[in-house]
Design a protein around this motif. Structure first.
Motif, PDB file in Angstrom:
ATOM      1  N   VAL A   8      32.245  83.731  -0.874  1.00 64.65           N
ATOM      2  CA  VAL A   8      33.355  82.985  -0.293  1.00 64.65           C
ATOM      3  C   VAL A   8      32.962  81.518  -0.260  1.00 64.65           C
ATOM      4  O   VAL A   8      31.813  81.171   0.037  1.00 64.65           O
ATOM      5  N   ALA A   9      33.925  80.651  -0.589  1.00 65.54           N
ATOM      6  CA  ALA A   9      33.709  79.205  -0.589  1.00 65.54           C
ATOM      7  C   ALA A   9      34.871  78.540   0.134  1.00 65.54           C
ATOM      8  O   ALA A   9      36.032  78.750  -0.232  1.00 65.54           O
ATOM      9  N   PHE A  10      34.574  77.757   1.153  1.00 63.54           N
ATOM     10  CA  PHE A  10      35.601  77.071   1.926  1.00 63.54           C
ATOM     11  C   PHE A  10      36.044  75.812   1.183  1.00 63.54           C
ATOM     12  O   PHE A  10      35.227  74.947   0.860  1.00 63.54           O
ATOM     13  N   ALA A  11      37.361  75.729   0.909  1.00 64.70           N
ATOM     14  CA  ALA A  11      37.926  74.508   0.333  1.00 64.70           C
ATOM     15  C   ALA A  11      38.262  73.511   1.423  1.00 64.70           C
ATOM     16  O   ALA A  11      38.121  72.298   1.242  1.00 64.70           O
ATOM     17  N   THR A  12      38.749  73.993   2.559  1.00 62.82           N
ATOM     18  CA  THR A  12      38.970  73.184   3.756  1.00 62.82           C
ATOM     19  C   THR A  12      38.327  73.891   4.931  1.00 62.82           C
ATOM     20  O   THR A  12      37.660  74.916   4.752  1.00 62.82           O
ATOM     21  N   ASN A  13      38.547  73.393   6.125  1.00 58.27           N
ATOM     22  CA  ASN A  13      37.928  73.999   7.299  1.00 58.27           C
ATOM     23  C   ASN A  13      38.496  75.378   7.600  1.00 58.27           C
ATOM     24  O   ASN A  13      37.837  76.192   8.252  1.00 58.27           O
ATOM     25  N   ASN A  14      39.727  75.668   7.131  1.00 66.48           N
ATOM     26  CA  ASN A  14      40.371  76.950   7.431  1.00 66.48           C
ATOM     27  C   ASN A  14      40.746  77.762   6.201  1.00 66.48           C
ATOM     28  O   ASN A  14      41.116  78.924   6.340  1.00 66.48           O
ATOM     29  N   MET A  15      40.700  77.191   5.011  1.00 69.47           N
ATOM     30  CA  MET A  15      41.101  77.899   3.802  1.00 69.47           C
ATOM     31  C   MET A  15      39.900  78.097   2.890  1.00 69.47           C
ATOM     32  O   MET A  15      39.100  77.180   2.684  1.00 69.47           O
ATOM     33  N   ALA A  16      39.784  79.316   2.352  1.00 67.16           N
ATOM     34  CA  ALA A  16      38.639  79.645   1.513  1.00 67.16           C
ATOM     35  C   ALA A  16      39.095  80.411   0.276  1.00 67.16           C
ATOM     36  O   ALA A  16      40.140  81.059   0.270  1.00 67.16           O
ATOM     37  N   PRO A  51      25.248  84.027   5.406  1.00 69.19           N
ATOM     38  CA  PRO A  51      25.230  82.606   5.038  1.00 69.19           C
ATOM     39  C   PRO A  51      24.082  82.293   4.079  1.00 69.19           C
ATOM     40  O   PRO A  51      23.011  82.910   4.135  1.00 69.19           O
ATOM     41  N   LEU A  52      24.314  81.329   3.195  1.00 71.89           N
ATOM     42  CA  LEU A  52      23.277  80.870   2.278  1.00 71.89           C
ATOM     43  C   LEU A  52      22.481  79.764   2.980  1.00 71.89           C
ATOM     44  O   LEU A  52      22.776  78.584   2.850  1.00 71.89           O
ATOM     45  N   GLY A  53      21.494  80.168   3.758  1.00 69.28           N
ATOM     46  CA  GLY A  53      20.719  79.217   4.533  1.00 69.28           C
ATOM     47  C   GLY A  53      21.563  78.611   5.639  1.00 69.28           C
ATOM     48  O   GLY A  53      22.260  79.307   6.367  1.00 69.28           O
ATOM     49  N   ARG A  54      21.508  77.302   5.759  1.00 72.63           N
ATOM     50  CA  ARG A  54      22.296  76.593   6.770  1.00 72.63           C
ATOM     51  C   ARG A  54      23.622  76.101   6.216  1.00 72.63           C
ATOM     52  O   ARG A  54      24.332  75.346   6.876  1.00 72.63           O
ATOM     53  N   ASN A  55      23.969  76.518   4.995  1.00 70.22           N
ATOM     54  CA  ASN A  55      25.200  76.047   4.362  1.00 70.22           C
ATOM     55  C   ASN A  55      26.420  76.570   5.106  1.00 70.22           C
ATOM     56  O   ASN A  55      26.509  77.745   5.439  1.00 70.22           O
ATOM     57  N   LYS A  56      27.375  75.679   5.362  1.00 71.52           N
ATOM     58  CA  LYS A  56      28.608  76.045   6.060  1.00 71.52           C
ATOM     59  C   LYS A  56      29.799  76.198   5.119  1.00 71.52           C
ATOM     60  O   LYS A  56      30.901  76.500   5.563  1.00 71.52           O
ATOM     61  N   ARG A  57      29.595  75.986   3.834  1.00 66.87           N
ATOM     62  CA  ARG A  57      30.700  76.067   2.875  1.00 66.87           C
ATOM     63  C   ARG A  57      30.645  77.332   2.030  1.00 66.87           C
ATOM     64  O   ARG A  57      31.687  77.892   1.686  1.00 66.87           O
ATOM     65  N   PHE A  58      29.457  77.819   1.691  1.00 62.05           N
ATOM     66  CA  PHE A  58      29.310  78.989   0.830  1.00 62.05           C
ATOM     67  C   PHE A  58      28.571  80.092   1.575  1.00 62.05           C
ATOM     68  O   PHE A  58      27.664  79.836   2.375  1.00 62.05           O
ATOM     69  N   ALA A  59      28.976  81.334   1.298  1.00 59.96           N
ATOM     70  CA  ALA A  59      28.293  82.489   1.884  1.00 59.96           C
ATOM     71  C   ALA A  59      28.586  83.719   1.037  1.00 59.96           C
ATOM     72  O   ALA A  59      29.605  83.791   0.333  1.00 59.96           O
ATOM     73  N   LEU A  60      27.685  84.676   1.098  1.00 61.31           N
ATOM     74  CA  LEU A  60      27.904  85.984   0.492  1.00 61.31           C
ATOM     75  C   LEU A  60      28.538  86.900   1.530  1.00 61.31           C
ATOM     76  O   LEU A  60      28.397  86.691   2.732  1.00 61.31           O
ATOM     77  N   PHE A  61      29.242  87.920   1.059  1.00 57.53           N
ATOM     78  CA  PHE A  61      29.772  88.920   1.978  1.00 57.53           C
ATOM     79  C   PHE A  61      29.778  90.277   1.293  1.00 57.53           C
ATOM     80  O   PHE A  61      29.802  90.384   0.062  1.00 57.53           O
TER      81      PHE A  61
END
Length: 270
Positions: free
Chosen positions: A213-221, A164-174
């Motif tokens: 990865v970037a979440f567009a909705t709560n379940n789709m990225a 995760p990028l800090g506390r961000n819940k929408r963007f992350a590296l993998f």
């Protein structure tokens, strides 16, 4: 009066002893903390400092299923096209590639799964002329009635870790590691009467593909990844005109960014 004095003196002595005991405990705790600071940190402690194993930085929770993949399709048609020294190109073809993926998060921010990859490429070349020099003294090479069809398919076991990028819940590296095995089939034909070549082979590979990865909705990225390192081995058997047999073995170790392996796809986290 004497009894009161004795009681007061005893109480003072008790308080003094208690204070000394508390100071001794504080000194021991400080010495223990100093000794802990001086000892080398373990790998797990250093990972916690980086945040890779911090349970508070949760991006993909344990028990979540991940479904996704990438797909691409392209076509081309050339009529009398000229490219540098190649003239009169008349050809058509297409390239199709699909790569579905399924994974399961066996722990927070980590997943295991599988990926299947299939690609198909077709090229039909009716005519092309290669010219070097002038018309009188130069060299001309003409290619006509060339046909090429190639298919590749492979299955891979994958392991993913999300950062995760800090506390961000929408963007992350993998980072995705894959161990794949697959095969290839190809047919080549040209000239008249037709001369043909048939190829079969197999490939073994180990690769690393980091991405974001970037979440567009709560379940789709939306996911973007690129291959940066890989080890592969390929064996190919070739039969020409159903008579001549040839074999080729190739191995490669790659430690650079492969721009042809950039993938853009969708994923569903359920």
């Amino acid at each position: 009066m004497r009894k009161l004095f004795i009681r007061t003196l005893a109480l003072a002595l008790c308080l003094t002893g208690t204070a000394q005991a508390l100071r001794a405990q504080e000194t021991t705790a400080a010495q223990t903390a100093a000794a802990a600071d001086q000892r080398p940190k373990t790998i797990n402690e250093m990972r916690q400092e980086r945040g890779l194993t911090d349970t508070h930085n949760l991006f993909v929770p344990k028990g979540q299923w991940i479904f996704g993949g990438t797909a691409s399709y392209s076509t081309h048609t050339n009529k009398g096209y000229q490219f540098l020294v190649i003239e009169g190109i008349n050809s058509k073809g297409y390239t199709f590639r699909v790569s579905p993926m399924i994974a399961y998060a066996f722990r927070d921010n980590m997943a295991l799964g599988g990926r299947f990859i299939y690609s198909r490429t077709l090229l039909k070349l009716d005519n092309a002329e290669l010219h070097f020099g002038n018309e009188e003294t130069g060299t001309n090479i003409v290619a006509r009635d060339f046909y090429s069809l190639k298919q590749t398919y492979s299955a891979a076991a994958i392991w993913r870790q999300y950062i995760p990028l800090g506390r961000n819940k929408r963007f992350a590296l993998f980072n995705e590691m894959s161990l794949a095995a697959g095969g290839t089939q190809a047919r080549f034909a040209n000239d008249s009467p037709v001369k043909g070549t048939y190829e079969t082979g197999y490939t073994l590979s180990l690769g690393i593909s980091p991405g974001i990865v970037a979440f567009a909705t709560n379940n789709m990225a939306v996911e973007v990844n690129v291959g940066v390192m890989g080890i592969s081995y390929t064996h190919t058997k070739q039969v020409h005109n159903q008579v001549t047999v040839g074999k080729r073995n190739t191995s490669m170790m790659n430690f650079k960014v492969n721009i042809f392996s950039i993938g853009l796809g969708m994923a569903f986290y359920l």
